[in-house]
Design a protein around this motif. Structure first.
Motif, PDB file in Angstrom:
ATOM      1  N   GLU A   1      72.296 -36.191 -35.289  1.00 35.46           N
ATOM      2  CA  GLU A   1      72.275 -37.397 -36.121  1.00 35.46           C
ATOM      3  C   GLU A   1      71.202 -37.353 -37.207  1.00 35.46           C
ATOM      4  O   GLU A   1      71.269 -38.112 -38.187  1.00 35.46           O
ATOM      5  N   ASN A   2      70.221 -36.486 -37.069  1.00 34.10           N
ATOM      6  CA  ASN A   2      69.180 -36.366 -38.097  1.00 34.10           C
ATOM      7  C   ASN A   2      69.664 -35.631 -39.341  1.00 34.10           C
ATOM      8  O   ASN A   2      68.932 -35.557 -40.331  1.00 34.10           O
TER       9      ASN A   2
ATOM     10  N   SER B   1      71.213 -36.445 -41.867  1.00 30.72           N
ATOM     11  CA  SER B   1      71.643 -37.479 -42.817  1.00 30.72           C
ATOM     12  C   SER B   1      71.494 -36.949 -44.243  1.00 30.72           C
ATOM     13  O   SER B   1      70.810 -35.938 -44.482  1.00 30.72           O
ATOM     14  N   TYR B   2      72.110 -37.645 -45.190  1.00 28.20           N
ATOM     15  CA  TYR B   2      71.956 -37.242 -46.596  1.00 28.20           C
ATOM     16  C   TYR B   2      70.486 -37.276 -46.988  1.00 28.20           C
ATOM     17  O   TYR B   2      69.981 -36.352 -47.641  1.00 28.20           O
TER      18      TYR B   2
END
Length: 302
Positions: free
Chosen positions: A130-131, A133-134
């Motif tokens: 989940e880390n 991210s954009y």
């Protein structure tokens, strides 16, 4: 010269290296689920005259926490037997005096305690889940693009892996994005790096032809092992797909259903505690000679 065919090569085998996720267990909620027969297979291997090590690209937890999870699933495994990318990356950082910007899973951060991370001059990415991210990817991009000589380390280069609820994108996808954006080539730490495999062989005190690698990833496990001169077996668990989409041109493979029983193969003649269920292979031809460079990996770099 080592005998590359069966049963000759069985006589030369002195050690086994097992992949973990997709071979011993499927990760997922909680501790995940042990694959049928794998706990017993590890016990039998440890009771044999063969050395046993575990080689994983797991980067969502420290080795200590990862091993503790496997122990809760019933596996007889110790930290010293497990080789993973993060400790190898720490050694590289210390050797080269590098300060990393980390894009990794929160559970892996303790592996980098004691490493100077101020004013980073390199980027390390692992399976951040989940880390990824954009915002976090863009931050890693900005660190790299701002360096005169950008250095990107990737803890493995897998495309995807299997959890109990299905397939998940792996770190290699995000490594490729940063390579493309920054016009650079990442340094891979972990499978299929020859240096990583050689560190396992060195620990066992074995030559490549004396060891067998068993994994669910045709490229990073089987292909990486063959690249080093080892033998390789792909199991039909984990990320293996019956439609052949897990295949990769240039990698020789033999298939087994799961890490379980292999008593009817020539391995049984030397009292090897059997590894996997023999599945549609008459003479266990999956232990092949190393690949010729001309046909090794059409789109893989080391």
């Amino acid at each position: 010269m080592a005998d590359s065919g069966w049963p000759g090569c069985a006589k030369n085998l002195k050690g086994v290296i097992l992949d973990m996720c997709g071979v011993l267990y499927d990760s997922g909620e909680g501790d995940g689920v042990a694959i049928t027969g794998s706990v017993e297979a590890v016990k039998k291997l440890k009771a044999s005259d063969l050395q046993l090590r575990f080689c994983t690209n797991e980067t969502q937890a420290t080795r200590e926490k990862f091993v503790a999870k496997l122990q809760r699933l019933g596996f007889d495994i110790s930290v010293s037997e497990v080789f993973s990318p993060a400790p190898a990356a720490v050694a590289v950082l210390k050797e080269r005096g590098l300060r990393p910007h980390l894009l990794v899973y929160d559970g892996l951060l303790p592996e980098f305690d004691g490493i100077d991370r101020t004013d980073p001059n390199c980027v390390i990415i692992g399976d951040a889940a989940e880390n990824f991210s954009y915002q976090n990817l863009n931050e890693a991009f900005r660190v790299l693009i701002g360096l005169e000589k950008p250095v990107l380390f990737s803890l493995g280069q897998g495309r995807y892996y299997k959890e109990t609820d299905g397939l998940k994108l792996d770190v290699g996808v995000y490594m490729k994005a940063l390579e493309y954006a920054c016009d650079l080539e990442a340094e891979v730490i972990g499978k299929p790096s020859p240096t990583f495999f050689q560190s396992v062989l060195n620990d066992m005190g074995l030559q490549p032809h004396e060891a067998l690698m068993i994994g669910d990833d045709l490229v990073n496990d089987v292909g990486g092992a063959q690249h080093c001169g080892m033998k390789g077996v792909q199991v039909r668990t984990g990320k293996y797909r019956e439609d052949g989409k897990s295949d990769h041109n240039g990698v020789q493979r033999g298939l087994h259903k799961e890490v379980k029983e292999l008593g009817e193969t020539p391995l049984g003649t030397r009292a090897w505690p059997t590894i996997c269920h023999h599945h549609g292979v008459d003479s266990f031809p999956c232990l092949q000679a190393p690949l010729k460079p001309a046909v090794r990996y059409k789109s893989m770099r080391y």
